[in-house]
Design an enzyme around this catalytic site. Structure first.
Site, PDB file in Angstrom:
ATOM      1  N   GLU A 118      39.235  21.604   0.195  1.00  0.00           N
ATOM      2  CA  GLU A 118      38.674  20.504  -0.595  1.00  0.00           C
ATOM      3  C   GLU A 118      38.806  20.823  -2.075  1.00  0.00           C
ATOM      4  O   GLU A 118      39.184  21.941  -2.445  1.00  0.00           O
ATOM      5  CB  GLU A 118      37.210  20.279  -0.197  1.00  0.00           C
ATOM      6  N   HIS A 246      30.741  11.166  -5.817  1.00  0.00           N
ATOM      7  CA  HIS A 246      31.878  11.515  -4.966  1.00  0.00           C
ATOM      8  C   HIS A 246      33.021  10.578  -5.337  1.00  0.00           C
ATOM      9  O   HIS A 246      32.825   9.370  -5.449  1.00  0.00           O
ATOM     10  CB  HIS A 246      31.515  11.372  -3.487  1.00  0.00           C
ATOM     11  N   ARG A 292      35.405  17.910  -8.379  1.00  0.00           N
ATOM     12  CA  ARG A 292      34.991  16.531  -8.148  1.00  0.00           C
ATOM     13  C   ARG A 292      34.646  15.745  -9.410  1.00  0.00           C
ATOM     14  O   ARG A 292      34.929  14.551  -9.503  1.00  0.00           O
ATOM     15  CB  ARG A 292      33.735  16.614  -7.268  1.00  0.00           C
ATOM     16  N   HIS A 352      26.385  10.766  -5.016  1.00  0.00           N
ATOM     17  CA  HIS A 352      26.532  11.545  -3.777  1.00  0.00           C
ATOM     18  C   HIS A 352      25.534  12.691  -3.651  1.00  0.00           C
ATOM     19  O   HIS A 352      24.954  12.896  -2.591  1.00  0.00           O
ATOM     20  CB  HIS A 352      27.959  12.091  -3.759  1.00  0.00           C
ATOM     21  N   ARG A 387      28.690  20.758  -8.334  1.00  0.00           N
ATOM     22  CA  ARG A 387      28.771  21.537  -7.090  1.00  0.00           C
ATOM     23  C   ARG A 387      30.195  21.586  -6.544  1.00  0.00           C
ATOM     24  O   ARG A 387      30.887  20.565  -6.490  1.00  0.00           O
ATOM     25  CB  ARG A 387      27.851  20.913  -6.029  1.00  0.00           C
TER      26      ARG A 387
HETATM   27  P1  FAD Z   1      18.634  16.247   4.220  1.00  0.00           P
HETATM   28  O1  FAD Z   1      19.621  16.611   5.234  1.00  0.00           O
HETATM   29  O2  FAD Z   1      18.894  15.018   3.444  1.00  0.00           O
HETATM   30  O3  FAD Z   1      17.228  16.119   4.937  1.00  0.00           O
HETATM   31  C1  FAD Z   1      16.116  15.625   4.241  1.00  0.00           C
HETATM   32  C2  FAD Z   1      15.031  15.323   5.239  1.00  0.00           C
HETATM   33  O4  FAD Z   1      13.805  15.077   4.562  1.00  0.00           O
HETATM   34  C3  FAD Z   1      15.299  14.095   6.083  1.00  0.00           C
HETATM   35  O5  FAD Z   1      14.884  14.389   7.392  1.00  0.00           O
HETATM   36  C4  FAD Z   1      14.388  13.047   5.472  1.00  0.00           C
HETATM   37  O6  FAD Z   1      14.011  12.015   6.332  1.00  0.00           O
HETATM   38  C5  FAD Z   1      13.204  13.899   5.097  1.00  0.00           C
HETATM   39  N1  FAD Z   1      12.334  13.363   4.049  1.00  0.00           N
HETATM   40  C6  FAD Z   1      12.677  13.022   2.788  1.00  0.00           C
HETATM   41  N2  FAD Z   1      11.582  12.612   2.118  1.00  0.00           N
HETATM   42  C7  FAD Z   1      10.529  12.698   2.969  1.00  0.00           C
HETATM   43  C8  FAD Z   1       9.144  12.417   2.878  1.00  0.00           C
HETATM   44  N3  FAD Z   1       8.587  11.926   1.762  1.00  0.00           N
HETATM   45  N4  FAD Z   1       8.359  12.628   3.962  1.00  0.00           N
HETATM   46  C9  FAD Z   1       8.893  13.083   5.121  1.00  0.00           C
HETATM   47  N5  FAD Z   1      10.202  13.352   5.267  1.00  0.00           N
HETATM   48  C10 FAD Z   1      11.004  13.176   4.207  1.00  0.00           C
HETATM   49  N6  FAD Z   1      27.660  18.873   1.921  1.00  0.00           N
HETATM   50  C11 FAD Z   1      28.490  19.850   2.340  1.00  0.00           C
HETATM   51  O7  FAD Z   1      28.254  21.027   2.071  1.00  0.00           O
HETATM   52  N7  FAD Z   1      29.556  19.539   3.098  1.00  0.00           N
HETATM   53  C12 FAD Z   1      29.886  18.254   3.438  1.00  0.00           C
HETATM   54  O8  FAD Z   1      30.854  18.015   4.142  1.00  0.00           O
HETATM   55  C13 FAD Z   1      29.047  17.210   2.969  1.00  0.00           C
HETATM   56  N8  FAD Z   1      29.315  15.910   3.252  1.00  0.00           N
HETATM   57  C14 FAD Z   1      28.423  14.954   2.885  1.00  0.00           C
HETATM   58  C15 FAD Z   1      28.657  13.628   3.275  1.00  0.00           C
HETATM   59  C16 FAD Z   1      27.710  12.649   2.995  1.00  0.00           C
HETATM   60  C17 FAD Z   1      27.962  11.236   3.411  1.00  0.00           C
HETATM   61  C18 FAD Z   1      26.522  12.998   2.302  1.00  0.00           C
HETATM   62  C19 FAD Z   1      25.493  11.950   2.010  1.00  0.00           C
HETATM   63  C20 FAD Z   1      26.310  14.300   1.896  1.00  0.00           C
HETATM   64  C21 FAD Z   1      27.243  15.279   2.182  1.00  0.00           C
HETATM   65  N9  FAD Z   1      27.039  16.610   1.804  1.00  0.00           N
HETATM   66  C22 FAD Z   1      27.905  17.584   2.221  1.00  0.00           C
HETATM   67  C23 FAD Z   1      25.799  17.016   1.162  1.00  0.00           C
HETATM   68  C24 FAD Z   1      24.874  17.601   2.238  1.00  0.00           C
HETATM   69  O9  FAD Z   1      25.008  16.858   3.411  1.00  0.00           O
HETATM   70  C25 FAD Z   1      23.427  17.593   1.814  1.00  0.00           C
HETATM   71  O10 FAD Z   1      23.284  18.089   0.514  1.00  0.00           O
HETATM   72  C26 FAD Z   1      22.592  18.452   2.767  1.00  0.00           C
HETATM   73  O11 FAD Z   1      22.798  18.016   4.077  1.00  0.00           O
HETATM   74  C27 FAD Z   1      21.128  18.361   2.397  1.00  0.00           C
HETATM   75  O12 FAD Z   1      20.373  18.952   3.414  1.00  0.00           O
HETATM   76  P2  FAD Z   1      18.787  18.979   3.275  1.00  0.00           P
HETATM   77  O13 FAD Z   1      18.267  19.600   4.509  1.00  0.00           O
HETATM   78  O14 FAD Z   1      18.435  19.554   1.973  1.00  0.00           O
HETATM   79  O15 FAD Z   1      18.389  17.431   3.188  1.00  0.00           O
HETATM   80  C1  SIN Z   2      33.273  15.461   1.706  1.00  0.00           C
HETATM   81  O1  SIN Z   2      33.464  15.615   2.902  1.00  0.00           O
HETATM   82  O2  SIN Z   2      34.121  15.054   0.912  1.00  0.00           O
HETATM   83  C2  SIN Z   2      31.927  15.810   1.172  1.00  0.00           C
HETATM   84  C3  SIN Z   2      31.841  17.258   1.004  1.00  0.00           C
HETATM   85  C4  SIN Z   2      30.674  17.658   0.147  1.00  0.00           C
HETATM   86  O3  SIN Z   2      29.940  16.825  -0.345  1.00  0.00           O
HETATM   87  O4  SIN Z   2      30.520  18.870  -0.032  1.00  0.00           O
END
Ligand code: FAD
Ligand code: SIN
Length: 538
Positions: A118, A246, A292, A352, A387
């Site tokens: 990537e 993104h 990015r 993103h 990032r």
């Molecule tokens: P999240 O996975 O967002 O979890 C947050 C949780 O908190 C959820 O369960 C939500 O419901 C809960 N929550 C929020 N507020 C409250 C509240 N007030 N009360 C109770 N619950 C609450 N990163 C990579 O490294 N590789 C990738 O390929 C990649 N692809 C991506 C593709 C997309 C479409 C997106 C949107 C992001 C991508 N990212 C990627 C970024 C990455 O997915 C996220 O940064 C990461 O998953 C965040 O994980 P987290 O556990 O911190 O939060």
């Molecule tokens: C993607 O798959 O392009 C998202 C990867 C990332 O947010 O790290």
């Protein structure tokens, strides 16, 4: 789920993405009473939608120093090199944990793990499960949570932390004068009432804040609740101006922005302009695989220059079989009438990822005793001003492991500690009376952020956003303090708070660096400084 919420736990975790679930598994294993609360269905998280994969050094041709260099290069001089090395070095062990928990990363015919590439990576090092990596990780973690009997409550929305300072203010006698976490207010969406839970430790794993923008890759849960709660609890927040856009999301007239993973470009696909010509070489030597921030800005410039509503990914020219390597993207495009094997995909940038957040140490601890933050909500110093792709899942899983160890030692002599807490007092006006105000405010907020706090900023645009946010904030807060709370009200209240913090951070940075580009200060300052915005106590 047939479980009853207790009035006290050793550790309350807010959020069921990769950060919250990994953290919970490790602390529960050590015998503490852990509860996870999540605001919607348990899998609904940014994690569940991650496509490209998780970056780590797992091949012979790669090494930690290269991963460190790429991360620092993408971060545009603002990463903390020691923190970068410290976090990335644990990558291979945490990948092993995920494999043991049941994540089957895609492999090559000879059985070796298939590694994707990537933007900004000098080597192939992105482990993936085709283009549904996040779902595979989320499913595996949820299975482990269920097998190990960790308590998880769905449809509970965390409203605010209960701190010693707050409790004293509300007339509760709390020993000492220092501040600390004592528990949390949670809105039970099924019963439509607020409950109070005591806990000496709370982990915010609430994810990102993409919903502050009109166009975002993030699902509806990403409303920045953790950052807003931390700010209201008296914490400063860090580097929030670095919102990552993104470069490639599917353009559609309904405003929905489905991600087209960067890994597509890793397989040789190039971005083309309205004339069908690749254009990224003009902007960076790495062309389509530049970091990015550079690619998103280049697309923005090309679209403004040509007046076209999108650029295109030249997918028919992929090296390999598109539907097999990217089945999720392929099917999604097909369902919208685009066969990516035959036709280029129209794409536009969208909000993103939040590189900033609640500042934490390398053990997820914050400046508030007992409060921990992990995942996208936190700011460790790894990402700097931009990032590196696929470093987010990695950061979350590495930090959860480290944080869980720290929480266990913090809880050492606090097990079963229970506090007397101030009860929740609800307003008495049913929120539904004024529903239209909420939806109107939400739309206005998202549009102001998109138009004035986007990929290219200026002081005038930021001031404009600030003026509009002030009005919205006054209206929403007035409403909040009088009304009986509900989910939409709670989310809009947080969104306006986070939007204000983003704008304040952006106004503080008098330079262009990484994801923050402003016409008034187009150059990078000599000294790389983090931005800290003091708490909004509302
Ligand atoms: P999240 O996975 O967002 O979890 C947050 C949780 O908190 C959820 O369960 C939500 O419901 C809960 N929550 C929020 N507020 C409250 C509240 N007030 N009360 C109770 N619950 C609450 N990163 C990579 O490294 N590789 C990738 O390929 C990649 N692809 C991506 C593709 C997309 C479409 C997106 C949107 C992001 C991508 N990212 C990627 C970024 C990455 O997915 C996220 O940064 C990461 O998953 C965040 O994980 P987290 O556990 O911190 O939060
Ligand atoms: C993607 O798959 O392009 C998202 C990867 C990332 O947010 O790290």
């Amino acid at each position: 789920m047939n479980k009853k919420v207790r009035s006290d736990y050793d550790l309350v975790i807010i959020g069921s993405g990769i950060a919250g679930l990994t953290f919970a598994l490790k602390v529960a294993e050590a015998g503490y009473r852990v509860a996870i609360f999540t605001k919607k269905d348990k899998a609904e998280s940014n994690t569940n939608y991650a496509q490209g994969g998780i970056a780590a050094v797992t091949s012979a041709g790669d090494d930690l120093e290269k991963h460190v260099e790429d991360t620092i290069e993408a971060g545009d001089g603002l990463c903390n090199p020691e923190i970068v090395r410290e976090i990335l070095k644990d990558g291979p062990s945490r990948i092993q944990d995920l494999i043991e928990m049941g994540v089957s990363f895609s492999s090559l015919d000879d059985g070796r793990i298939s590694l994707g590439k990537e933007g900004g990576h000098s080597k192939r090092r992105v482990l993936h499960v085709k283009d549904v990596t996040g779902k595979a990780i989320e499913d595996a973690l949820l299975n482990n949570i269920a097998e190990q009997g960790v308590t998880l409550f769905e449809h509970f929305f965390a409203i605010d932390l209960i701190t010693a300072r707050k409790a004293r203010k509300l007339g509760v006698k709390v020993g000492g004068s220092a501040d600390r976490v004592m528990g949390i207010y949670l809105y039970d969406a099924n019963k439509e009432k607020v409950i109070t839970v005591s806990s000496p430790a709370v982990l915010l794993a609430t994810g990102g804040a993409g919903q502050t923008y009109l166009y975002s890759t993030n699902p509806s849960i990403a409303t920045g609740d953790g950052v807003a709660m931390a700010s209201r609890a008296g914490l400063s927040v860090m580097n929030l101006e670095f919102i990552q856009f993104h470069p490639t999301t599917l353009h559609s007239s309904d405003g929905d922005r489905f991600l087209i993973t960067e890994a597509v470009r890793g397989e040789g696909v190039r971005l083309i302009d309205s004339q069908g010509k690749p254009f990224l070489k003009k902007y960076h030597p790495l062309a389509d695989l530049a970091p990015r921030d550079i690619v998103a800005r280049a697309i923005d410039r090309e679209m403004k220059r040509s007046g076209a509503p999108y650029v295109r990914l030249d997918t028919p020219k992929i090296k390999g079989n598109f539907p097999d390597r990217f089945p999720n993207v392929y099917q999604n495009c097909l369902s919208r009438g685009i066969d990516a094997v035959l036709n280029p995909i129209p794409v536009v940038p969208a909000a993103h990822y939040s590189c900033g957040g609640i500042p934490t140490d390398l053990d997820c601890s914050t400046k508030l005793n007992g409060l921990y933050a992990c995942g996208e909500v936190a700011c460790t110093g790894l990402h700097g001003a931009n990032r590196l792709a696929s470093n987010s899942l990695l950061e979350a899983v590495v930090m959860a492991h480290r944080g869980a160890e720290a929480v266990c030692s913090f809880l050492g002599n606090r097990k079963n500690e229970k506090f007397t807490l101030p009860e929740w007092v609800d307003g008495d006006v049913p929120a539904s009376d004024e529903r239209v105000v909420l939806s109107h405010n939400l739309e206005e907020l998202k549009r102001a952020m998109w138009d004035y706090v986007g990929i290219v900023r200026s002081t005038k645009r930021l001031e404009r956003a600030r003026a509009r946010l002030r009005n919205l904030e006054r209206e929403i807060n007035e409403y909040y303090w009088n009304a009986k709370v509900d989910l939409s009200l709670l989310e809009v209240r947080n969104l306006v708070c986070v939007a204000e913090l983003i704008v304040r951070s952006a106004l503080k940075r008098k330079e262009s660096r990484g994801l923050h580009y402003t016409l008034d200060y187009p150059d990078r300052a000599e000294e790389a400084l983090d931005t800290l915005v003091p708490p909004l106590r509302k």
